[in-house]
Design a protein around this motif. Structure first.
Motif, PDB file in Angstrom:
ATOM      1  N   CYS A 376       0.859  -1.182   0.000  1.00 40.12           N
ATOM      2  CA  CYS A 376       0.000   0.000   0.000  1.00 40.12           C
ATOM      3  C   CYS A 376       0.898   1.235   0.000  1.00 40.12           C
ATOM      4  CB  CYS A 376      -0.893   0.000   1.235  1.00 40.12           C
ATOM      5  SG  CYS A 376      -1.822   1.538   1.470  1.00 40.12           S
ATOM      6  N   GLU A 378       0.531   4.082   1.071  1.00 36.47           N
ATOM      7  CA  GLU A 378       0.403   4.920   2.253  1.00 36.47           C
ATOM      8  C   GLU A 378       1.046   4.282   3.475  1.00 36.47           C
ATOM      9  OE1 GLU A 378      -0.472   8.099   4.680  1.00 36.47           O
ATOM     10  OE2 GLU A 378      -0.532   7.964   2.510  1.00 36.47           O
ATOM     11  N   GLY A 393      -6.329   4.504  -6.590  1.00 42.11           N
ATOM     12  CA  GLY A 393      -5.922   5.890  -6.501  1.00 42.11           C
ATOM     13  C   GLY A 393      -4.632   6.160  -7.249  1.00 42.11           C
ATOM     14  N   PHE A 409      -4.920   0.811  -2.749  1.00 37.07           N
ATOM     15  CA  PHE A 409      -4.703   1.311  -1.397  1.00 37.07           C
ATOM     16  C   PHE A 409      -5.594   0.536  -0.433  1.00 37.07           C
ATOM     17  CE2 PHE A 409      -3.601   4.801  -4.109  1.00 37.07           C
ATOM     18  CZ  PHE A 409      -2.684   5.592  -3.434  1.00 37.07           C
ATOM     19  N   GLU A 411      -8.299   0.936   2.098  1.00 39.06           N
ATOM     20  CA  GLU A 411      -9.248   2.034   2.199  1.00 39.06           C
ATOM     21  C   GLU A 411      -9.031   2.853   3.469  1.00 39.06           C
ATOM     22  OE1 GLU A 411     -13.935   3.092   1.550  1.00 39.06           O
ATOM     23  OE2 GLU A 411     -13.334   0.997   1.649  1.00 39.06           O
ATOM     24  N   CYS A 413      -6.382   3.571   4.865  1.00 41.93           N
ATOM     25  CA  CYS A 413      -5.204   4.428   4.774  1.00 41.93           C
ATOM     26  C   CYS A 413      -5.480   5.729   4.040  1.00 41.93           C
ATOM     27  CB  CYS A 413      -4.066   3.693   4.070  1.00 41.93           C
ATOM     28  SG  CYS A 413      -3.416   2.268   4.986  1.00 41.93           S
ATOM     29  N   THR A 414      -6.516   5.732   3.228  1.00 40.93           N
ATOM     30  CA  THR A 414      -6.733   6.906   2.384  1.00 40.93           C
ATOM     31  C   THR A 414      -7.285   8.090   3.165  1.00 40.93           C
ATOM     32  OG1 THR A 414      -8.972   6.174   1.811  1.00 40.93           O
ATOM     33  CG2 THR A 414      -7.172   5.447   0.380  1.00 40.93           C
ATOM     34  N   TRP A 420      -3.506  12.023  -1.807  1.00 38.35           N
ATOM     35  CA  TRP A 420      -3.747  11.008  -2.825  1.00 38.35           C
ATOM     36  C   TRP A 420      -5.038  11.308  -3.590  1.00 38.35           C
ATOM     37  CZ3 TRP A 420       0.449   8.315  -3.388  1.00 38.35           C
ATOM     38  CH2 TRP A 420       1.247   8.015  -2.282  1.00 38.35           C
ATOM     39  N   ILE A 422      -8.062   9.578  -4.904  1.00 37.42           N
ATOM     40  CA  ILE A 422      -8.724   8.304  -4.632  1.00 37.42           C
ATOM     41  C   ILE A 422     -10.098   8.259  -5.318  1.00 37.42           C
ATOM     42  CG2 ILE A 422      -9.639   6.793  -2.831  1.00 37.42           C
ATOM     43  CD1 ILE A 422      -6.584   7.052  -2.862  1.00 37.42           C
TER      44      ILE A 422
END
Length: 437
Positions: A376, A378, A393, A409, A411, A413-414, A420, A422
């Protein structure tokens, strides 16, 4: 052996034979009357212009002391002439001469006289047997190469739409792109194909099997401003296609997009994006080129990636139907939009990206998309399986948004980094995204 006479006759004679019941137009071996109204009108136009018609073959016999004639070849022409004399049709478009809109009964005396004096060349067989008549009919028709629809249009629908179609079909781009074969060029299939694209620009994606003749008829006289606008759109879309494929080794000719089904939908997709005021000026094409290579390599009926297989099948099964053409154009528009718009996909575009990425992840060996198992961006933790907790993303510095540079990603973490780009996985009941490409 049957004896043949070459004998010109004026139209007045043909009328008299018919009215006296001494002319048989449709013996049992003849096909039924099949000419379209426009073909009949343009035959009358040829007569009015004093252009010679091809010879007509007749069988001549004596019955009850009178000469009777049977048409061996030329039924359509004679039927059209007699129909005009009866007032069955007027000189409507595609006719554009000084007698436009008139029926025969509207002609003045001089016009009537000139028309009835027009002479047609006949080959007349004296008292042939039925077998000899059928043999002549077979020989006349068997070794004649039938005209294509476009060759007939050139005769039936002269005018602005035909002229523009033929002019654009010889654009320098097509010489190198491999869209047209030598046979296409010889039989005017190149101009027919361009006219299909023009029809799409004028009135949306069309079904090839119906409606194209209407454009030739309706645009025999094409208003200059409308004509220039469509020609400009055509040339501008062509410039963008050339610009994109110049970045690919071998150009468009080396890809599947030289095929007519693909090229048609690609052209429509680009024109629709440009009609939104979008441009490729100053855009980085590298990720778009990667996507095009992905499609070129991956689209096969037997592809593991389901949506690529579906696209390929729609290029074969009912490839020229309006529905298949529209589906392919929407598919390509969704891909192209990532660079043309310079923003993440929206609406149906989101569904398209998720379907491609999901299908790639599930395929055994797609080799096209970012790998399903990766870290990921992130949290740097491994994403082992693509599921509904993962989202797509792009990095914060991206300016183009293609499949090739998309990432998975976690989710959760977004929400931690707003930099980012997304796109959330759409749901069947979600109406948060506009239904647009």
């Amino acid at each position: 052996m049957v004896h043949w006479n070459i004998s010109p006759h004026p139209i007045a004679d043909v009328r008299d034979w018919s009215e006296a019941g001494r002319l048989e137009l449709q013996p049992d071996f003849q096909r039924r009357e099949v000419w379209a109204p426009s073909a009949k009108i343009m035959l009358i136009d040829s007569i009015l212009r004093d252009i010679p018609l091809p010879k007509i073959f007749l069988a001549k016999t004596i019955k009850n002391g009178s000469v009777h004639r049977v048409v061996i070849d030329g039924q359509q022409r004679i039927s059209a002439i007699l129909g005009f004399l009866r007032g069955d049709f007027a000189l409507d478009p595609p006719y554009t001469g000084p007698l436009a809109g008139k029926c025969f009964e509207d002609f003045d005396d001089d016009e009537i006289d000139r028309f009835l004096r027009y002479r047609i060349d006949f080959n007349e067989a004296d008292n042939p047997t039925d077998r000899e008549v059928r043999d002549v009919y077979m020989r006349v028709n068997k070794y004649t190469v039938p005209l294509t629809k476009q060759e007939l249009r050139r005769a039936d629908f002269p005018g602005d739409f035909l002229d523009v179609s033929e002019e654009l079909s010889v654009a320098p781009f097509f010489e190198d792109a491999g869209v047209f074969t030598a046979t296409d060029r010889r039989r005017y299939a190149d101009a027919e194909y361009v006219s299909e694209i023009l029809a799409a620009l004028i009135d949306g994606v069309q079904d090839k099997k119906s409606g194209l003749d209407d454009f030739y008829i309706d645009l025999t006289e094409w208003p200059a401003d409308a004509r220039k606008s469509v020609v400009s759109r055509f040339r501008n879309a062509l410039l963008d296609i050339e610009y994109i494929f110049d970045e690919i080794q071998g150009g468009l000719k080396s890809t599947r997009f030289r095929q007519k089904a693909d090229f048609y939908s690609l052209f429509v997709a680009i024109d629709e994006l440009k009609s939104e005021g979008l441009s490729l000026d100053g855009k980085d094409l590298s990720d778009l080129i990667s996507d095009i290579r992905m499609l070129d390599f991956g689209i096969r009926p037997e592809a593991d990636v389901d949506i690529f297989s579906e696209y390929a099948i729609k290029c074969v099964s009912q490839a020229n139907s309006a529905a298949s053409r529209r589906w392919r154009a929407d598919f390509l528009k969704g891909i192209l939009a990532g660079t043309y718009r310079g923003c993440p996909p929206r609406g149906e575009g989101i569904k398209l990206y998720y379907q491609i990425m999901d299908d790639c992840a599930q395929a055994d060996s797609s080799g096209f998309c970012p790998p399903a198992e990766h870290e990921c961006p992130e949290c740097n933790a491994l994403i082992g399986n693509i599921d509904k907790e993962c989202v797509l993303g792009w990095g914060p510095n991206e300016t183009t948004f293609q499949v090739s540079n998309a990432m998975w990603f976690h989710e959760e973490c977004t929400t931690e980094n707003e930099g980012w780009h997304i796109i959330r996985r759409p749901t069947e009941t979600s109406d948060e995204q506009p239904d647009l490409l």
